[in-house]
Design an enzyme around this catalytic site. Structure first.
Site, mmCIF file in Angstrom:
data_model
loop_
_atom_site.group_PDB
_atom_site.id
_atom_site.type_symbol
_atom_site.label_atom_id
_atom_site.label_comp_id
_atom_site.label_asym_id
_atom_site.label_seq_id
_atom_site.Cartn_x
_atom_site.Cartn_y
_atom_site.Cartn_z
ATOM 1 N N ASN A 160 2.546 5.757 -9.204
ATOM 2 C CA ASN A 160 1.313 5.350 -8.518
ATOM 3 C C ASN A 160 0.958 3.881 -8.746
ATOM 4 O O ASN A 160 0.285 3.280 -7.908
ATOM 5 C CB ASN A 160 0.179 6.264 -9.012
ATOM 6 N N SER A 170 1.730 4.370 1.295
ATOM 7 C CA SER A 170 0.477 3.970 1.947
ATOM 8 C C SER A 170 0.722 4.012 3.449
ATOM 9 O O SER A 170 1.885 3.919 3.890
ATOM 10 C CB SER A 170 0.138 2.534 1.509
ATOM 11 N N TYR A 200 3.113 -6.144 0.331
ATOM 12 C CA TYR A 200 2.693 -4.788 -0.036
ATOM 13 C C TYR A 200 3.291 -3.764 0.933
ATOM 14 O O TYR A 200 3.860 -2.751 0.526
ATOM 15 C CB TYR A 200 1.171 -4.764 -0.008
HETATM 16 N N1 LIG Z 1 -7.194 2.408 -2.737
HETATM 17 C C1 LIG Z 1 -6.695 2.608 -1.523
HETATM 18 O O1 LIG Z 1 -7.396 2.560 -0.503
HETATM 19 C C2 LIG Z 1 -5.225 2.928 -1.370
HETATM 20 C C3 LIG Z 1 -4.736 3.264 -0.077
HETATM 21 C C4 LIG Z 1 -3.389 3.591 0.068
HETATM 22 C C5 LIG Z 1 -2.546 3.575 -1.028
HETATM 23 N N2 LIG Z 1 -3.035 3.240 -2.251
HETATM 24 C C6 LIG Z 1 -2.107 3.240 -3.386
HETATM 25 O O2 LIG Z 1 -2.602 4.111 -4.392
HETATM 26 C C7 LIG Z 1 -2.226 3.599 -5.671
HETATM 27 C C8 LIG Z 1 -3.435 3.458 -6.560
HETATM 28 O O3 LIG Z 1 -4.381 2.642 -5.903
HETATM 29 P P1 LIG Z 1 -5.769 2.269 -6.556
HETATM 30 O O4 LIG Z 1 -6.656 1.859 -5.458
HETATM 31 O O5 LIG Z 1 -6.196 3.338 -7.474
HETATM 32 O O6 LIG Z 1 -5.319 0.942 -7.360
HETATM 33 P P2 LIG Z 1 -5.916 0.237 -8.677
HETATM 34 O O7 LIG Z 1 -5.590 -1.211 -8.546
HETATM 35 O O8 LIG Z 1 -7.325 0.651 -8.897
HETATM 36 O O9 LIG Z 1 -5.030 0.872 -9.836
HETATM 37 C C9 LIG Z 1 -3.695 0.505 -10.040
HETATM 38 C C10 LIG Z 1 -3.401 0.680 -11.519
HETATM 39 O O10 LIG Z 1 -2.034 0.290 -11.731
HETATM 40 C C11 LIG Z 1 -1.963 -0.426 -12.938
HETATM 41 N N3 LIG Z 1 -0.787 -1.296 -12.962
HETATM 42 C C12 LIG Z 1 -0.567 -2.396 -12.188
HETATM 43 N N4 LIG Z 1 0.575 -2.979 -12.539
HETATM 44 C C13 LIG Z 1 1.124 -2.232 -13.543
HETATM 45 C C14 LIG Z 1 2.296 -2.339 -14.329
HETATM 46 N N5 LIG Z 1 3.147 -3.365 -14.158
HETATM 47 N N6 LIG Z 1 2.544 -1.403 -15.266
HETATM 48 C C15 LIG Z 1 1.656 -0.383 -15.473
HETATM 49 N N7 LIG Z 1 0.519 -0.240 -14.762
HETATM 50 C C16 LIG Z 1 0.246 -1.154 -13.807
HETATM 51 C C17 LIG Z 1 -3.278 -1.227 -12.996
HETATM 52 O O11 LIG Z 1 -3.584 -1.626 -14.331
HETATM 53 C C18 LIG Z 1 -4.278 -0.231 -12.418
HETATM 54 O O12 LIG Z 1 -4.898 0.550 -13.421
HETATM 55 C C19 LIG Z 1 -1.472 2.308 -5.418
HETATM 56 O O13 LIG Z 1 -0.085 2.587 -5.346
HETATM 57 C C20 LIG Z 1 -1.981 1.878 -4.055
HETATM 58 O O14 LIG Z 1 -1.035 1.058 -3.395
HETATM 59 C C21 LIG Z 1 -4.352 2.914 -2.450
#
Ligand SMILES: NC(=O)c1ccc[n+]([C@@H]2O[C@H](COP(=O)([O-])OP(=O)(O)OC[C@H]3O[C@@H](n4cnc5c(N)ncnc54)[C@H](O)[C@@H]3O)[C@@H](O)[C@H]2O)c1
Length: 261
Positions: free
Chosen positions: A91, A143, A156
Site C-alpha cells: 500500500n 489507483s 504516479y
Molecule cells: N487517498 C486517495 O484518494 C487514494 C486514491 C487511490 C489510491 N490511493 C493509494 O492508496 C495508498 C494509500 O494512500 P493514502 O492516501 O493513505 O496515502 P498516505 O500518504 O496517507 O500514506 C502513505 C503511507 O506510506 C508511507 N510510506 C511512503 N514511503 C514509504 C517507504 N519508502 N517505506 C515505507 N513506508 C512509506 C508513508 O509514511 C505513509 O504513512 C497509496 O498507494 C495511494 O497511492 C490513495
C-alpha cells in the site's frame, strides 16, 4: 469481529496512517496478526497500540521499503513474531504531482522506487515463505490513475499501471502454487492525503465538491469501503480470484458523459 482472517499473518506497508492504517486495523479486527510497516516509527507503534487495545495482534515494523536490507529484516522479524507471512498488502506510495515536463527526474525515480520497486522487494521477501506453506494472498494498491488518464499525475499513474501489470504477471507465475495476486484501484478517498491536498488550496470547498461530483456515485469514497475489498481479497472467500484489478471508485473508471443535475 467475524474472524474472516483468523490464522493469517499479514503485512501492510504504509500502514502508519490513511488507507493503510484502515486496512491494518480491519485485518486485525478480522483475526489476522498484522505487521504494521511504515517509514514513520512512532506512528506505526501508535497503530499497533490501537489494534492491541481493541484486542487484536500487531507488531510495529518501521522500515523504508526501498531498502532491500531493511525489507528482508522486517519480514524475518514478522516471521519471528507471528510465523510465515501469508498476506501481503503493498500500500505504501508517494505521489509527485506534475505532467512529464514538470516532473524532476529525481521525483520520478523516487516514485518508481517506492511504488514499484518497494512492492517488488516486499514480494521477493515474502514469497519463499508462502511457497513453503503453499498459500498466500498478495494485494497491490493501484489507483484509477492506473486505468484512466487524469491530469498532472504522470509518474504516479505510470507506477499505478505498472502495479496492475506486475499483479497479472505474478498471478500466472504463482497460480498453481497457492499464491493469489490481485490489485485494488480506488478513486478519490476521504483520507489524510486528500485533506492535506485540500488544506494547501486557497479555496478548498469548491474543489472538494468537484471531487465528489467527479464520481458517478456523487461522493468520494471512505477508507473502510476500500478496506472491505482488501479483507475479501485477503480471505479464503476469494480463493478463485487472482490476476484481477478491483476498482473501488464509485463508477469513475467506467463513466460516460454524466447528465447535468
Ligand atoms: N487517498 C486517495 O484518494 C487514494 C486514491 C487511490 C489510491 N490511493 C493509494 O492508496 C495508498 C494509500 O494512500 P493514502 O492516501 O493513505 O496515502 P498516505 O500518504 O496517507 O500514506 C502513505 C503511507 O506510506 C508511507 N510510506 C511512503 N514511503 C514509504 C517507504 N519508502 N517505506 C515505507 N513506508 C512509506 C508513508 O509514511 C505513509 O504513512 C497509496 O498507494 C495511494 O497511492 C490513495
Amino acid at each position: 469481529m467475524s474472524g474472516r482472517l483468523r490464522g493469517k499473518v499479514a503485512l501492510v506497508t504504509g500502514a502508519a496512517r490513511g488507507i493503510g492504517k484502515g486496512i491494518a486495523t480491519r485485518f486485525a479486527l478480522e483475526g489476522a496478526a498484522v505487521g504494521v510497516v511504515d517509514l514513520q516509527a512512532e506512528a506505526c507503534q501508535a497503530v499497533v497500540n490501537e489494534i492491541e487495545a481493541a484486542g487484536g495482534k500487531a507488531v510495529a515494523l518501521a522500515a523504508d521499503i526501498t531498502d532491500e536490507g531493511q525489507v528482508e529484516s522486517l519480514v524475518r522479524r514478522a516471521e519471528g513474531v507471528f510465523g510465515t507471512v501469508t498476506v501481503l498488502v503493498n500500500n505504501a506510495a508517494v505521489m509527485p504531482a506534475g505532467a512529464v515536463h514538470e516532473t524532476a527526474a529525481a521525483d520520478f525515480d523516487r516514485c518508481v522506487a517506492v511504488n514499484l520497486r518497494g512492492t517488488f522487494l516486499m514480494c521477493r521477501a515474502v514469497i519463499p515463505g508462502m511457497l513453503e506453506v503453499g498459500q498466500g494472498s498478495i494485494i497491490h494498491m493501484s489507483s484509477v490513475t492506473g486505468i484512466l488518464g487524469l491530469p498532472g499525475l504522470a509518474a504516479y499513474s505510470a507506477t499505478k499501471a505498472g502495479l496492475q501489470g506486475l499483479a497479472r504477471a505474478m498471478s500466472t507465475d504463482y497460480a498453481r502454487r497457492g499464491i493469489r495476486v490481485n490489485c485494488v484501484a480506488p478513486g478519490t478517498i476521504d483520507s489524510p492525503m486528500l485533506h492535506d491536498f485540500l488544506a494547501a488550496q486557497q479555496n478548498p470547498e469548491p474543489l472538494r465538491q468537484q471531487f465528489d461530483a467527479m464520481h458517478p456515485i456523487g461522493r468520494v469514497g471512505q477508507i473502510d469501503e476500500v478496506a472491505s475489498v482488501f479483507v475479501f481479497l485477503a480471505s479464503d472467500e476469494a480463493s478463485f480470484v487472482t490476476g484481477a484489478t478491483y476498482t473501488v471508485d464509485g463508477g469513475l473508471s467506467v463513466k460516460g458523459e454524466q447528465p447535468q443535475d
